[in-house]
Motif scaffolding. Structure first.
Motif: not given
Length: 575
Positions: A517-525, A552-557
């Motif tokens: 979800d983070k990359i959908k809102n902050l893809s430019h960063q 992507s998953r936290i801790g898995e890649g």
């Protein structure tokens, strides 16, 4: 009594001639209206493309979703970005007179201020936009600054990245209606009493050859009542009777904007070419008594043969008529050297079709050229910062360490430059792209050392598959830069053939991962323009069904995947 059969033959010849002229003029008028409607459709599509661009702009989305009471400073920057995008549009200085962005509660949030429309009531405009959504709404707006008024092209804006189609506002473009008069109506002429209309299915006149009718409602006119009773097809005609007059009405319906492009052809125009022949036949009737049946037959064939010649030469080649998006109508020229009525008719048809055909072909060339420039512009956006970082790393290694790693770095860099910057081909085999990636990884090891390891697991059957140049490098760069981990990062490049024959190429890592979800809102960063550039290039090359996906998953890649069509060459690129 001997004149009776000859007279009957003369009358029959006249009727055949008149019907043939009526049929060909009707066909010509219908084709002319259809071609001009194609040109109008292409012109309006340019403005629709601008609304597409503005609707999905981050600045427009932020303007419509911000809290307007507490966002005055932020809105100032957002408005500057929107104004810059509009000023960069190719349509800015031609016929675009105003751009307005309105919130869902009908509050004006943005206006270019080109013309004074800020204080107008938007209720009717927005009601019509809501009615036709998600299609575009085309309406007429009167203006004190121009006699022709303006066309309001509007659509509803939805929240980006929201599968529920949540409406957040409206965008309206105001287009100078004079461009229809100057560029469309000026190319059509069916006599002094002819009327040309662009009218919505609700009866509002968007443009007319008679400026007094623009913006008015013609729902009470017999012409409109019969027009909406006709099938909504691309190209049609009917005969209109009333008040002792008769005229031919030709029309073309545009479902994209729910409007009719129609023209009336007065009976006088249809009969203009036959009027002279009528006088000649009356004179000929006085001579038929002397010359008899032989002269009558000679006159008959002298009339019918030229008409058959026109019909033969003006037969449309079906193989040359294609769809609206890329068609050019080809008709054989009559090349009739005669100066009689038929010759003048043939020459008139030739001249008008040549002008309309040239205009349509030029429009198609302009659209193709703009498409090519968009693709080149996206390709040239690839961020070159990795090259400068590499050169900087090599410089410090050369200064601080007199070791062979300098040789390996320079060799890899030279190979990468030769295969990317010096080559001119847009598409390269997958094997060559993987070689470029190997050189890139070799260069990055100068900076990151042995902090990452690369495994190639690509099937040999895909090695000759052609892909866009530098399509994988931004994915590899993100795997190295963002896959932070204390031990060695393992980067795997793999391939997969789907059931439908399409190909998937994936670059995965065992890094720390992140929330998708983070990359959908902050893809430019997260990626600069890298990943968004790859996704947009794939969609331009192969269509909206193809592109880039991220898991992507936290801790898995993280796994970044691109999907490509199954064809093993570059011919699948959209034109």
């Amino acid at each position: 009594m001997s004149i009776l059969p000859v007279t009957l033959i003369g009358v029959y010849a006249y009727k055949v001639y008149t019907d043939s002229v009526y049929s060909k003029v009707s066909e010509y008028a219908e084709q002319s209206v259809s071609l001009l409607d194609d040109v109008l459709y292409l012109e309006l599509q340019q403005y629709s493309s601008l609304t597409n661009t503005l609707s999905v702009m981050d600045s427009v989305q932020q303007l419509l979703t911000n809290d307007q009471k507490n966002a005055t400073t932020a809105n100032s920057t957002i408005i500057q970005n929107i104004t810059k995008e509009i000023d960069n549009a190719a349509l800015r200085g031609i016929n675009l007179r105003e751009v307005q962005i309105i919130s869902s509660d009908k509050q004006l949030l943005y206006s270019t201020g080109y013309i004074g429309l800020a204080s107008m009531n938007y209720n009717e405009l927005i009601d019509d936009i809501d009615r036709v959504s998600p299609s575009d709404s085309l309406q007429y707006i009167s203006s004190s600054s121009t006699e022709a008024g303006n066309l309001a092209l509007g659509r509803k804006i939805y929240r980006y990245h929201n599968s529920q189609l949540e409406p957040i506002g409206y965008i309206i473009l105001y287009i100078d209606a004079r461009f229809i008069q100057n560029e469309i109506f000026s190319n059509i002429n069916f006599g002094d009493n002819s009327e040309v209309y662009l009218v919505t299915s609700s009866g509002t006149v968007l443009a007319a050859s008679n400026l007094d009718l623009q913006g008015s409602s013609i729902t009470d006119l017999a012409l409109f009542k019969q027009l909406i009773a006709e099938p909504k097809i691309q190209g049609g005609h009917f005969k209109l009777e009333g008040d002792g007059t008769s005229s031919l009405v030709v029309y073309d319906y545009s479902d994209a904007y729910d409007c009719y492009f129609s023209a009336t052809v007065p009976q006088e125009y249809l009969q203009n070419e036959t009027r002279q022949i009528t006088q000649n036949l009356l004179l000929l009737s006085l001579l038929l008594f002397v010359f008899g049946l032989g002269i009558t037959m000679l006159v008959y064939y002298s009339i019918v043969n030229p008409m058959n010649n026109i019909i033969k030469r003006f037969s449309i080649n079906n193989n040359s008529a294609t769809n609206k998006a890329g068609s050019t109508l080809r008709l054989s020229a009559t090349d009739d050297p005669c100066q009689d009525e038929v010759g003048l008719l043939a020459k008139t048809i030739d001249d008008q079709f040549v002008a309309i055909q040239q205009m349509s072909e030029q429009q198609q060339k302009d659209l193709i050229r703009r498409r090519e420039l968009e693709l080149k512009s996206l390709q040239y956006q690839i961020n070159p910062h990795f090259l400068f970082n590499t050169l900087n790393s090599l410089k410090w290694v050369a200064k601080l360490n007199n070791v062979p790693v300098l040789y390996n770095g320079i060799e890899a860099l030279s190979s990468l430059l030769q295969n990317t910057l010096m080559a001119g081909s847009e598409f390269i085999p997958l094997q060559e792209e993987l070689k470029n990636l190997s050189d890139y990884f070799e260069i990055q090891k100068i900076r990151y050392g042995n902090s990452f390891d690369v495994k190639m697991q690509v099937s040999p059957e895909f090695m000759n598959y052609k892909i866009p140049r530098l399509i994988l490098q931004p994915l590899a760069e993100n795997a190295i830069v963002h896959s932070t981990r204390e031990d060695v990062i393992c980067i795997t490049i793999s391939s997969l053939k789907l059931k439908n024959g399409d190909i998937e190429l994936s670059i995965s890592d065992n890094g720390n991962g992140f929330h998708v979800d983070k990359i959908k809102n902050l893809s430019h960063q997260f990626t600069g323009i890298g990943l968004s550039n790859v996704d947009e290039r794939l969609k331009l090359y192969y269509g909206p069904a193809y592109g880039l996906s991220i898991r992507s998953r936290i801790g898995e890649g993280t796994v970044v995947t691109i999907q490509l069509p199954h064809a093993n060459d570059s011919d699948t690129v959209t034109k």
